[in-house]
Scaffold this motif. Structure first.
Motif, PDB file in Angstrom:
ATOM      1  N   ILE A 398       0.844  -1.194   0.000  1.00  0.00           N
ATOM      2  CA  ILE A 398       0.000   0.000   0.000  1.00  0.00           C
ATOM      3  C   ILE A 398       0.875   1.239   0.000  1.00  0.00           C
ATOM      4  CG2 ILE A 398      -1.863   1.217   1.191  1.00  0.00           C
ATOM      5  CD1 ILE A 398      -2.548  -1.430   2.594  1.00  0.00           C
ATOM      6  N   CYS A 399       0.460   2.257  -0.732  1.00  0.00           N
ATOM      7  CA  CYS A 399       1.092   3.571  -0.646  1.00  0.00           C
ATOM      8  C   CYS A 399       0.107   4.622  -1.113  1.00  0.00           C
ATOM      9  CB  CYS A 399       2.382   3.630  -1.466  1.00  0.00           C
ATOM     10  SG  CYS A 399       2.140   3.851  -3.242  1.00  0.00           S
ATOM     11  N   LEU A 422       6.172  -5.842  -6.584  1.00  0.00           N
ATOM     12  CA  LEU A 422       5.945  -7.047  -7.384  1.00  0.00           C
ATOM     13  C   LEU A 422       7.202  -7.901  -7.477  1.00  0.00           C
ATOM     14  CD1 LEU A 422       3.779  -5.601 -10.307  1.00  0.00           C
ATOM     15  CD2 LEU A 422       3.009  -6.749  -8.214  1.00  0.00           C
ATOM     16  N   GLY A 423       8.367  -7.257  -7.454  1.00  0.00           N
ATOM     17  CA  GLY A 423       9.609  -8.018  -7.488  1.00  0.00           C
ATOM     18  C   GLY A 423       9.860  -8.837  -6.237  1.00  0.00           C
ATOM     19  N   LEU A 424       9.242  -8.436  -5.123  1.00  0.00           N
ATOM     20  CA  LEU A 424       9.383  -9.185  -3.867  1.00  0.00           C
ATOM     21  C   LEU A 424       8.250 -10.178  -3.644  1.00  0.00           C
ATOM     22  CD1 LEU A 424      10.601  -6.345  -1.471  1.00  0.00           C
ATOM     23  CD2 LEU A 424      11.948  -8.200  -2.447  1.00  0.00           C
ATOM     24  N   GLY A 425       7.404 -10.373  -4.650  1.00  0.00           N
ATOM     25  CA  GLY A 425       6.382 -11.398  -4.555  1.00  0.00           C
ATOM     26  C   GLY A 425       5.017 -10.916  -4.118  1.00  0.00           C
ATOM     27  N   PHE A 426       4.782  -9.612  -4.026  1.00  0.00           N
ATOM     28  CA  PHE A 426       3.462  -9.111  -3.651  1.00  0.00           C
ATOM     29  C   PHE A 426       2.522  -9.227  -4.846  1.00  0.00           C
ATOM     30  CE2 PHE A 426       6.092  -7.342  -0.387  1.00  0.00           C
ATOM     31  CZ  PHE A 426       5.276  -7.259   0.725  1.00  0.00           C
ATOM     32  N   GLU A 427       1.281  -9.637  -4.580  1.00  0.00           N
ATOM     33  CA  GLU A 427       0.324  -9.900  -5.636  1.00  0.00           C
ATOM     34  C   GLU A 427      -0.612  -8.720  -5.884  1.00  0.00           C
ATOM     35  OE1 GLU A 427      -1.658 -13.371  -4.317  1.00  0.00           O
ATOM     36  OE2 GLU A 427       0.107 -14.687  -4.494  1.00  0.00           O
ATOM     37  N   LYS A 428      -0.866  -7.896  -4.899  1.00  0.00           N
ATOM     38  CA  LYS A 428      -1.765  -6.755  -5.028  1.00  0.00           C
ATOM     39  C   LYS A 428      -1.044  -5.489  -4.581  1.00  0.00           C
ATOM     40  CE  LYS A 428      -5.527  -9.084  -6.218  1.00  0.00           C
ATOM     41  NZ  LYS A 428      -6.245  -8.870  -7.501  1.00  0.00           N
ATOM     42  N   PHE A 429      -1.466  -4.369  -5.174  1.00  0.00           N
ATOM     43  CA  PHE A 429      -0.885  -3.076  -4.801  1.00  0.00           C
ATOM     44  C   PHE A 429      -2.006  -2.052  -4.768  1.00  0.00           C
ATOM     45  CE2 PHE A 429       1.429   0.807  -4.881  1.00  0.00           C
ATOM     46  CZ  PHE A 429       2.673   0.528  -4.341  1.00  0.00           C
ATOM     47  N   LEU A 430      -2.214  -1.436  -3.620  1.00  0.00           N
ATOM     48  CA  LEU A 430      -3.231  -0.409  -3.429  1.00  0.00           C
ATOM     49  C   LEU A 430      -2.566   0.951  -3.458  1.00  0.00           C
ATOM     50  CD1 LEU A 430      -6.153   0.442  -2.710  1.00  0.00           C
ATOM     51  CD2 LEU A 430      -5.500   0.228  -0.298  1.00  0.00           C
ATOM     52  N   GLY A 431      -3.058   1.833  -4.342  1.00  0.00           N
ATOM     53  CA  GLY A 431      -2.444   3.142  -4.463  1.00  0.00           C
ATOM     54  C   GLY A 431      -3.397   4.163  -5.039  1.00  0.00           C
ATOM     55  N   PRO A 432      -2.926   5.366  -5.327  1.00  0.00           N
ATOM     56  CA  PRO A 432      -3.789   6.431  -5.850  1.00  0.00           C
ATOM     57  C   PRO A 432      -4.193   6.189  -7.294  1.00  0.00           C
ATOM     58  CG  PRO A 432      -1.509   7.160  -5.774  1.00  0.00           C
ATOM     59  CD  PRO A 432      -1.543   5.814  -5.112  1.00  0.00           C
ATOM     60  N   GLY A 451       9.283  -8.363 -18.352  1.00  0.00           N
ATOM     61  CA  GLY A 451       9.568  -7.798 -17.046  1.00  0.00           C
ATOM     62  C   GLY A 451       9.375  -6.298 -16.982  1.00  0.00           C
ATOM     63  N   VAL A 452       8.750  -5.670 -18.007  1.00  0.00           N
ATOM     64  CA  VAL A 452       8.503  -4.234 -18.012  1.00  0.00           C
ATOM     65  C   VAL A 452       7.010  -3.995 -17.944  1.00  0.00           C
ATOM     66  CG1 VAL A 452      10.581  -3.749 -19.320  1.00  0.00           C
ATOM     67  CG2 VAL A 452       8.463  -4.177 -20.541  1.00  0.00           C
ATOM     68  N   PRO A 453       6.559  -2.820 -17.471  1.00  0.00           N
ATOM     69  CA  PRO A 453       5.130  -2.547 -17.379  1.00  0.00           C
ATOM     70  C   PRO A 453       4.454  -2.615 -18.742  1.00  0.00           C
ATOM     71  CG  PRO A 453       6.385  -0.977 -16.101  1.00  0.00           C
ATOM     72  CD  PRO A 453       7.368  -1.778 -16.898  1.00  0.00           C
ATOM     73  N   GLU A 454       3.239  -3.169 -18.784  1.00  0.00           N
ATOM     74  CA  GLU A 454       2.456  -3.233 -20.008  1.00  0.00           C
ATOM     75  C   GLU A 454       1.073  -2.646 -19.743  1.00  0.00           C
ATOM     76  OE1 GLU A 454       0.813  -7.814 -19.380  1.00  0.00           O
ATOM     77  OE2 GLU A 454       2.104  -7.304 -21.069  1.00  0.00           O
ATOM     78  N   ALA A 455       0.234  -2.589 -20.743  1.00  0.00           N
ATOM     79  CA  ALA A 455      -1.067  -1.953 -20.603  1.00  0.00           C
ATOM     80  C   ALA A 455      -1.943  -2.723 -19.629  1.00  0.00           C
ATOM     81  CB  ALA A 455      -1.749  -1.857 -21.977  1.00  0.00           C
ATOM     82  N   ARG A 456      -2.934  -2.011 -19.104  1.00  0.00           N
ATOM     83  CA  ARG A 456      -3.865  -2.636 -18.163  1.00  0.00           C
ATOM     84  C   ARG A 456      -4.714  -3.675 -18.902  1.00  0.00           C
ATOM     85  NH1 ARG A 456      -4.906   0.870 -13.661  1.00  0.00           N
ATOM     86  NH2 ARG A 456      -7.034   0.089 -13.556  1.00  0.00           N
ATOM     87  N   SER A 457      -5.112  -4.708 -18.165  1.00  0.00           N
ATOM     88  CA  SER A 457      -5.839  -5.802 -18.815  1.00  0.00           C
ATOM     89  C   SER A 457      -6.988  -6.290 -17.939  1.00  0.00           C
ATOM     90  CB  SER A 457      -4.887  -6.955 -19.117  1.00  0.00           C
ATOM     91  OG  SER A 457      -4.233  -7.372 -17.933  1.00  0.00           O
ATOM     92  N   GLY A 458      -7.781  -5.391 -17.415  1.00  0.00           N
ATOM     93  CA  GLY A 458      -8.993  -5.767 -16.721  1.00  0.00           C
ATOM     94  C   GLY A 458      -8.720  -6.523 -15.438  1.00  0.00           C
ATOM     95  N   GLU A 459      -9.287  -7.727 -15.345  1.00  0.00           N
ATOM     96  CA  GLU A 459      -9.201  -8.503 -14.123  1.00  0.00           C
ATOM     97  C   GLU A 459      -7.786  -8.985 -13.842  1.00  0.00           C
ATOM     98  OE1 GLU A 459     -13.747 -10.311 -14.341  1.00  0.00           O
ATOM     99  OE2 GLU A 459     -12.007 -11.620 -14.508  1.00  0.00           O
ATOM    100  N   LYS A 460      -6.964  -9.053 -14.875  1.00  0.00           N
ATOM    101  CA  LYS A 460      -5.604  -9.529 -14.665  1.00  0.00           C
ATOM    102  C   LYS A 460      -4.713  -8.465 -14.019  1.00  0.00           C
ATOM    103  CE  LYS A 460      -5.712 -12.778 -18.533  1.00  0.00           C
ATOM    104  NZ  LYS A 460      -5.056 -13.189 -19.797  1.00  0.00           N
ATOM    105  N   ASN A 461      -5.185  -7.228 -13.990  1.00  0.00           N
ATOM    106  CA  ASN A 461      -4.391  -6.161 -13.413  1.00  0.00           C
ATOM    107  C   ASN A 461      -4.429  -6.260 -11.892  1.00  0.00           C
ATOM    108  OD1 ASN A 461      -2.946  -3.900 -12.984  1.00  0.00           O
ATOM    109  ND2 ASN A 461      -4.614  -2.478 -13.455  1.00  0.00           N
ATOM    110  N   ASN A 462      -3.270  -6.297 -11.256  1.00  0.00           N
ATOM    111  CA  ASN A 462      -3.188  -6.430  -9.811  1.00  0.00           C
ATOM    112  C   ASN A 462      -3.146  -5.101  -9.095  1.00  0.00           C
ATOM    113  OD1 ASN A 462      -3.098  -9.199 -10.136  1.00  0.00           O
ATOM    114  ND2 ASN A 462      -0.863  -9.283 -10.110  1.00  0.00           N
ATOM    115  N   TYR A 463      -3.243  -3.988  -9.832  1.00  0.00           N
ATOM    116  CA  TYR A 463      -3.211  -2.678  -9.202  1.00  0.00           C
ATOM    117  C   TYR A 463      -4.620  -2.268  -8.791  1.00  0.00           C
ATOM    118  CZ  TYR A 463      -2.142   2.204  -8.347  1.00  0.00           C
ATOM    119  OH  TYR A 463      -1.984   3.432  -7.764  1.00  0.00           O
ATOM    120  N   LEU A 464      -4.788  -1.857  -7.528  1.00  0.00           N
ATOM    121  CA  LEU A 464      -6.078  -1.441  -6.987  1.00  0.00           C
ATOM    122  C   LEU A 464      -6.067   0.069  -6.825  1.00  0.00           C
ATOM    123  CD1 LEU A 464      -6.415  -4.166  -4.196  1.00  0.00           C
ATOM    124  CD2 LEU A 464      -7.263  -4.268  -6.547  1.00  0.00           C
ATOM    125  N   PRO A 465      -6.671   0.823  -7.745  1.00  0.00           N
ATOM    126  CA  PRO A 465      -6.667   2.275  -7.620  1.00  0.00           C
ATOM    127  C   PRO A 465      -7.727   2.748  -6.629  1.00  0.00           C
ATOM    128  CG  PRO A 465      -7.789   1.649  -9.628  1.00  0.00           C
ATOM    129  CD  PRO A 465      -7.289   0.370  -8.994  1.00  0.00           C
TER     130      PRO A 465
END
Length: 478
Positions: A398-399, A422-432, A451-465
């Protein structure tokens, strides 16, 4: 008639001057401390005429190499200094007794990447004690370029400096310096300012740098005049926490800069103290994480904070208990208690969760002191979890900065924080919420192939805005 030499009466305790002798110093109140001292700097007109007149020079004619740096040989120290030791500069290192200030100076003297001589001045230890420490640290082979002087007398130090012409001068410590021109008692305010200024003036005129150590008061501030910190170019503080444990259970030490004319003060150097002295921590990303299996206990979350150019994953621990009095109290020594109170007030206002009748306890695993504003959202989630008893999902980082209106504001280096988590094995990330489409691509998880960021893909995206505090709590505790 021959003109008589002028005299004044100077206090040996505080340096106060009087035109005539007094039994008691009117400045510090000490008795029988005023001593007769010849007036310096009062020459005849003929002597003044023979003095060299200083000349200015155009800025364009100054050689840029005069501002080059010397590598200290210690990566974490170079990081805090801004890339190395700047020539013609003075560095003041403060810290509690026994934290490792003398060890840092001795290791720097041995590891500095320079062919010049290095002068180590100690007013606290003998030459034999310094040699024993050098043997214990394993720097015996590199000690040929180090000159040792065990004296606090400024006149003796200046004589050796003129003879050796060192590239680096290590002084341990500023409180042990004294000069007959400034009195007889070491450690006074006047002694520290006078002796320090003389040494700084020498390195400013020569191709050298100065390191000084200084003791601290019970409040953690460098003892002595505050003007001492204004005279030097860089001020570093050594911090230690008994709960901080590095690899192998060794003590962790944090080196922070509070002033740096040639670099940033946001960097933090992380060391471990062992039998071989201070060792730089190469990868501190997972240093402050607690290894657990299964679900997290209530009140525990993982925050992604930025310390200078690095991203650290730290564990925030919160505990709420009913207040023992009519007023709730905040117990937090690693996160500013005012920040904790501000976040608690935002929770009570925008979530309706009562915290004003609770005592709040906040801890950071590993003893890391956090000043990054990105810890606000993680702190809010930890307080919510501790108050409700609902644990935060595991493998979630979280940040986010939290405003008084309950909004989650964007942060600098958001993509770097996500990549580190994500490099340390975290599956979800909550942020702004991402501000632009470009930011939306940056906060997407890395591709398994590249290993580089790619476009968002719906349910597969682990970022929680999260737009605000209420949506953040719904996203993580759904």
């Amino acid at each position: 008639m021959k003109k008589q030499k002028a005299f004044i009466f100077k206090c040996s305790s505080c340096g106060h001057e009087e035109p005539k002798w007094l039994g008691r110093c009117p400045e510090c109140g000490e008795w029988n401390t005023l001593a007769e001292t010849p007036v310096a700097g009062r020459g005849t007109a003929k002597e003044a005429a023979g003095r060299t007149i200083p000349q200015s020079m155009p800025l364009a004619s100054v050689d840029p190499l005069e501002g080059s740096r010397i590598s200290s040989g210690i990566r974490e120290l170079d990081r805090v200094l801004g890339g190395g030791v700047m020539k013609h500069s003075a560095v003041l290192v403060g810290g509690e007794p026994g934290i490792g200030k003398s060890t840092l100076l001795l290791q720097t003297a041995a590891a500095a990447e320079t062919r010049g001589r290095i002068l180590y001045v100690s007013g606290e230890e003998s030459a034999g004690q310094i040699r024993m420490r050098a043997d214990r640290l394993g720097i015996k082979e590199k000690a040929e370029k180090i000159e040792i002087l065990c004296s606090g007398n400024l006149e003796d130090i200046q004589t050796i400096i003129e003879a050796v012409k060192p590239v680096l001068i290590m002084v341990d410590s500023a409180q042990t310096l004294y000069s007959l021109e400034a009195g007889l008692t070491p450690g006074t305010l006047n002694q520290m300012k006078f002796c320090t200024w003389e040494l700084i003036s020498w390195v400013k005129e020569h191709d050298a740098a100065l390191f000084l150590t200084a003791h601290v008061t019970k409040d953690g501030m460098i003892s002595g005049p505050k003007s001492l910190e204004h005279m030097v170019d860089t001020v570093l503080y050594f911090e230690q926490n008994d709960r901080a444990a590095g690899p192998g259970g060794q003590d962790c030490r944090f080196l922070r800069g509070t002033k740096n004319r040639f670099g940033s003060v946001d960097e933090t150097g992380i060391f471990t103290m062992g039998e071989k002295g201070l060792t730089a921590v190469d990868d501190p990303s997972s240093l402050f994480l607690v290894t657990r299996e299964g679900e997290l206990p209530p009140g525990v979350v993982t925050a992604a904070v930025a310390e200078g150019t690095r991203t650290l994953l730290v564990e925030i621990q919160a505990l709420t208990v009913p207040a023992k009095g009519s007023i709730s109290r905040v117990f937090s020594d690693r996160i500013d208690s005012a920040r904790v109170s501000r976040v608690a007030a935002a929770i009570e206002k925008h979530l309706g969760l009562r915290l004003s009748d609770q005592d709040l306890y906040i801890n950071v695993a590993g003893g890391m002191r956090i000043t990054d504003v990105g810890v606000d959202l993680a702190l809010a989630c930890a307080l919510y979890s501790a108050r409700t008893g609902i644990p935060c999902p595991a493998k979630t980082a979280i940040c986010g900065e939290l405003s008084l209106a309950g909004e989650v504001r964007s942060l600098r280096r958001l993509a770097g924080r996500i990549k580190a988590a994500l490099g340390l094995g975290f599956e979800k990330f909550l942020g702004p919420l991402p501000e632009t489409a470009r930011d939306s691509r940056e906060v997407s998880p890395p591709s398994e192939k590249s290993g580089v960021p790619e476009a968002r893909s719906g349910e597969k995206n682990n970022y929680l805005p999260a737009k605000d505090l209420k949506s953040a709590i719904k996203a993580i505790y759904k």
